[in-house]
Scaffold this motif. Structure first.
Motif, short mmCIF file in Angstrom:
data_model
loop_
_atom_site.label_atom_id
_atom_site.label_comp_id
_atom_site.label_asym_id
_atom_site.label_seq_id
_atom_site.Cartn_x
_atom_site.Cartn_y
_atom_site.Cartn_z
N ALA A 565 0.95 -1.32 -0.12
CA ALA A 565 0.00 0.18 0.01
C ALA A 565 1.04 1.26 0.08
CB ALA A 565 -1.03 0.25 1.07
N ALA A 566 2.06 1.08 0.95
CA ALA A 566 2.78 2.43 1.02
C ALA A 566 3.71 2.62 -0.37
CB ALA A 566 3.89 2.28 1.86
N ALA A 567 3.97 1.56 -1.06
CA ALA A 567 4.62 1.70 -2.49
C ALA A 567 3.60 2.26 -3.48
CB ALA A 567 5.27 0.28 -2.82
N SER A 568 2.44 1.86 -3.39
CA SER A 568 1.37 2.22 -4.41
C SER A 568 1.13 3.59 -4.18
CB SER A 568 0.22 1.34 -4.30
OG SER A 568 -0.85 1.70 -5.32
N THR A 569 0.82 4.15 -2.95
CA THR A 569 0.73 5.58 -2.64
C THR A 569 1.86 6.44 -3.21
OG1 THR A 569 -0.74 4.85 -1.10
CG2 THR A 569 -0.06 6.98 -0.78
N ALA A 570 3.10 5.86 -2.63
CA ALA A 570 4.27 6.69 -3.06
C ALA A 570 4.40 7.09 -4.58
CB ALA A 570 5.54 6.20 -2.29
N CYS A 571 4.12 6.05 -5.15
CA CYS A 571 4.29 5.91 -6.68
C CYS A 571 3.50 6.93 -7.39
CB CYS A 571 4.28 4.28 -7.34
SG CYS A 571 4.68 4.41 -9.01
N ARG A 572 1.99 6.73 -6.76
CA ARG A 572 1.04 7.72 -7.45
C ARG A 572 1.54 8.90 -7.23
NH1 ARG A 572 -2.21 3.72 -5.37
NH2 ARG A 572 -2.86 5.20 -3.65
N THR A 573 2.05 9.46 -5.88
CA THR A 573 2.04 10.82 -5.57
C THR A 573 3.33 11.58 -5.79
OG1 THR A 573 0.80 10.06 -3.52
CG2 THR A 573 1.78 12.37 -3.46
N ALA A 574 4.47 10.70 -6.21
CA ALA A 574 5.62 11.18 -6.32
C ALA A 574 5.96 11.88 -7.79
CB ALA A 574 6.70 10.09 -6.47
N VAL A 575 6.65 12.95 -8.07
CA VAL A 575 6.79 13.69 -9.16
C VAL A 575 6.97 12.68 -10.29
CG1 VAL A 575 7.58 15.77 -7.78
CG2 VAL A 575 9.18 14.10 -8.73
N MET A 576 6.34 12.94 -11.18
CA MET A 576 6.75 12.06 -12.47
C MET A 576 7.69 12.67 -13.50
SD MET A 576 4.86 9.88 -12.02
CE MET A 576 3.15 9.23 -10.80
N ASP A 577 8.01 11.94 -14.59
CA ASP A 577 8.82 12.47 -15.81
C ASP A 577 8.29 13.45 -16.31
OD1 ASP A 577 10.48 10.19 -14.84
OD2 ASP A 577 10.17 8.96 -16.80
N GLY A 578 8.97 14.57 -16.44
CA GLY A 578 8.65 15.52 -17.28
C GLY A 578 8.12 16.73 -16.59
N ASP A 579 7.91 16.49 -14.83
CA ASP A 579 7.47 17.48 -14.02
C ASP A 579 8.54 18.52 -13.82
OD1 ASP A 579 5.04 16.50 -13.59
OD2 ASP A 579 5.36 15.38 -11.85
N VAL A 580 8.40 19.77 -13.99
CA VAL A 580 9.45 20.71 -13.49
C VAL A 580 9.44 21.33 -11.87
CG1 VAL A 580 10.53 22.92 -14.36
CG2 VAL A 580 9.18 21.35 -15.91
N LEU A 581 10.36 21.05 -11.31
CA LEU A 581 10.67 21.37 -10.06
C LEU A 581 11.32 22.67 -10.13
CD1 LEU A 581 11.95 18.26 -8.83
CD2 LEU A 581 9.39 18.64 -8.98
N ASP A 582 11.06 23.36 -9.14
CA ASP A 582 11.91 24.70 -8.58
C ASP A 582 13.12 24.40 -8.15
OD1 ASP A 582 12.01 24.98 -5.54
OD2 ASP A 582 9.95 24.29 -5.99
N SER A 583 14.15 24.96 -8.26
CA SER A 583 15.71 24.61 -8.01
C SER A 583 15.69 24.24 -6.73
CB SER A 583 16.48 25.82 -8.26
OG SER A 583 16.46 26.25 -9.74
N ARG A 584 15.14 24.95 -5.63
CA ARG A 584 15.34 24.41 -4.27
C ARG A 584 14.77 23.10 -3.95
NH1 ARG A 584 14.36 28.99 0.14
NH2 ARG A 584 16.59 29.33 -0.91
N THR A 585 13.46 22.85 -4.56
CA THR A 585 13.02 21.65 -4.20
C THR A 585 13.87 20.42 -4.90
OG1 THR A 585 10.70 22.52 -3.90
CG2 THR A 585 10.84 20.41 -4.47
#
Length: 623
Positions: A565-585
């Motif tokens: 359950a934890a693995a599935s939740t983390a996978c769905r919630t984590a940033v994905m390929d193509g997501d643009v992050l700000d430099s600090r994050t």
């Protein structure tokens, strides 16, 4: 159209019965090898010509046969292995029915030589015995398969294909008996020569001729606490993987069988270490009391019925899981030691004893191999290790859940805030604010370089360049955060009722009750095979049917349900390929990734790869 019921002639009936046992050449190889092993032979040779259609010859140095045995051996259901139906409940031999030789005589020309006698039997000859020069052991030969049965012969494959099937059957018989020397010859060419006295690992790898080296395989032993059975599991490390389950072999009392539940046990234990839908390469060798398993349910004896397979399933799964946990730990420690030798610093967290379901010991019981301290003859048990989270994640039944707890809602909102378009700093990342420049507040040698290709974070530390998968890194960080709250419960509005089918299921749930409670599943026995579960973990999602399936059909360890359950939740919630992050994050995720005790996502993929200054210099031909 009406037809009268009539009894078939003896010849036709015999051919039909023979066809159920001998359907192609490899069936002859299978039956003759079983007989050779049962004879106590220490050396067995198989020779085939024309894919086994023209000739099959099996030579052994076993106990041999008397003249009286030869005169009776090819009669229907003639056997020395059993004398009554009750003997089927305690079989200790591979062959036992007595139909094999009679079937061969019905569909080919059979010749058996032993001692100073030779027996010939076929449709035209009936146990003709002649005197020959003495031989050691037994030589059995069949020729002209299905020459008198054209309806069967037309369905045989080409010689090369039949030869391949014969070799495959030879291999599966040879794998289980490394104490016996085997040779396989096809059309005069020796294809395989296996010496006696090999280990199970050596025999498994040499027989199947894997392109991976033997040093990538390990042998796991069952714990001494197992009294009703014992087992050895030969399995390759995570780099040895396949796209299907064809290279997972299951043996019980020396016989290879198709047993999905034991194959499943190996895969459950290995889950999280073989990413992208791949499967391990393994061979499980089980020894158990013959009275606890019935092989007399399939014409080719490829299936078995067990009195109770649940405890065996659990021990195999647990042993596999514990092995890969220790394997990962030793790999991390080995890498850490290499970097420390170079003057690097890595933080692998505080030591914590993992719950393996077995007694804990002060340190892993590991002995020498290619990684310092790792055992090629590994016996699973408890252990202490330097990382705080379990890496085994078993898939679980999906379904709608009754409501959502306030805790779950708050945590979900927290994780959603971390990927809400602005990608603001999530509050579960490190407290230290990092800069995208070379300087940072921690004072370490960490330097965040930037983002690349919409997928990777680039960081530098101690003359090593780290290329970090942003999704895998964030997924692992979230997973660790979620697992901090593992074991917390929520009450079901309507309790789940799990109906067991037999006393063995009740005993299994009773034995598991303490672990179920620790994981968050509160249940009680209502009697008559009914179990009532009033609470489930806050992170587990599933229906009543899912709970029954996970517990009784799939035999999943309760803690593994939480991991999944934890693995599935983390996978769905984590940033994905193509997501643009700000430099600090991005910088904070990168630094946190380099501090992970286990640098793999919950599904087994590596979080990062590295390239050293020296390697970069070599790439650009700089000295």
């Amino acid at each position: 159209m009406e037809a009268k019921v009539r009894q078939l002639s003896a010849e036709v009936a015999r051919k039909i019965a023979a066809g159920e046992v001998i359907d192609r050449p490899n069936a002859i190889v299978r039956e003759l090898l079983d007989n050779a092993v049962d004879s106590g032979a220490t050396k067995i040779s198989v020779e085939i010509t024309g894919g086994g259609i023209e000739k099959i010859r099996v030579i052994d140095n076993g106990c041999g046969m008397s003249k009286e045995d030869l005169a009776a051996c090819a009669r229907p259901h003639a056997t020395s292995k059993i004398s009554s139906e009750t003997d089927l409940l305690n079989l200790s031999t591979l062959g036992f029915r007595g139909e094999a030789l009679a079937s061969m005589a019905a569909v080919s020309r059979l010749e058996i030589t032993s001692g100073t006698y030779r027996m010939n039997a076929s449709v035209t000859e009936d146990h003709v015995i002649t005197t020959v020069p003495p031989v050691t052991g037994t030589i059995v030969q069949t020729q002209a398969l299905f020459e008198n049965f054209p309806a069967r012969r037309v369905f045989l494959k080409r010689s090369a294909s039949e030869a391949a099937l014969c070799r495959s059957t030879f291999e599966e018989k040879a794998i289980a008996r490394p104490d016996i020397a085997f040779t396989f010859t096809s059309d005069g060419d020796e294809k395989l020569n296996l010496p006696a006295g090999q280990s199970l690992t050596q025999r498994f790898c040499q027989t199947l001729d894997f392109f991976e080296g033997e040093d990538l395989f390990y042998e796991i032993k069952s714990p001494s606490s197992c009294t009703d059975f014992s087992f050895s599991l030969v399995i390759g490390e995570p780099s040895v993987s396949r796209s299907n389950r064809k290279n997972i072999y299951i043996y019980v009392n020396g016989r290879r069988i198709n047993e999905y539940s034991l194959m499943q046990a190996i895969e459950y234990g290995a889950q999280g270490y073989f990413p992208n839908g791949t499967h391990p390469v393994a061979a499980l060798f089980v020894t158990m009391n013959p009275s606890h398993v019935d092989f007399n349910i399939h014409p080719a004896k490829r299936e078995a019925r067990f009195k109770d397979i649940s405890s065996l399933h659990h021990e195999v799964s647990t042993a596999t899981k514990n092995f890969f946990r220790q394997y990962t730990l030793k790999h991390i420690i080995s890498q850490s030691q290499e970097e420390e030798d170079k003057g690097l610093e890595l933080n692998y967290g505080q030591e914590e004893v993992m719950d393996t379901g077995a007694s804990s010991v002060a340190a892993p019981d590991l002995v020498n191999t290619k990684m310092p301290g790792f055992s090629k003859g590994y016996s699973h048990g408890g252990y202490s290790q330097n990382y705080s989270q379990s890496m085994n994640h078993t898939s679980f039944g999906r379904g709608n859940f009754t409501g959502r707890s306030q805790y779950e809602k708050a945590l979900t909102e927290e994780m959603e805030a971390s990927i809400n378009g602005r990608f603001a700093k999530p509050n579960y990342l490190p407290d230290q604010r990092l800069s995208s420049t070379a300087e940072n507040s921690t004072g370490s040698d960490f330097h965040f370089v930037g983002m690349a290709l919409g997928t990777f974070l680039i960081a530098e530390k101690n003359d090593v360049l780290y290329i970090i998968d942003q999704h895998a890194a964030h997924e692992r960080i979230l997973y660790n955060r979620i697992m901090e709250d593992a074991g917390q419960k929520q009450t079901l509005l309507v309790p789940y009722i799990v109906q067991t089918e037999n006393a063995a299921d009740d005993n299994y749930i009773s034995a598991l009750s303490e672990k179920l409670e620790q994981a968050g599943f509160t249940g009680k026995n209502l009697g008559n095979g009914k179990w009532e579960f009033s609470t489930v973990p806050i992170r587990w999602k599933g229906t009543e049917a899912d709970l029954k399936k996970d517990l009784l059909d799939r035999r999943i360890n309760p803690s593994d349900m939480i991991n999944a359950a934890a693995a599935s939740t983390a996978c769905r919630t984590a940033v994905m390929d193509g997501d643009v992050l700000d430099s600090r994050t991005a910088a904070e995720i990168a630094e946190k990734a380099l501090e992970l005790p286990d640098p793999h996502c919950p599904h087994g993929r590596p979080v990062y790869t590295t390239i050293t200054r020296k390697q970069l210099f070599a790439l650009v031909k700089r000295i």
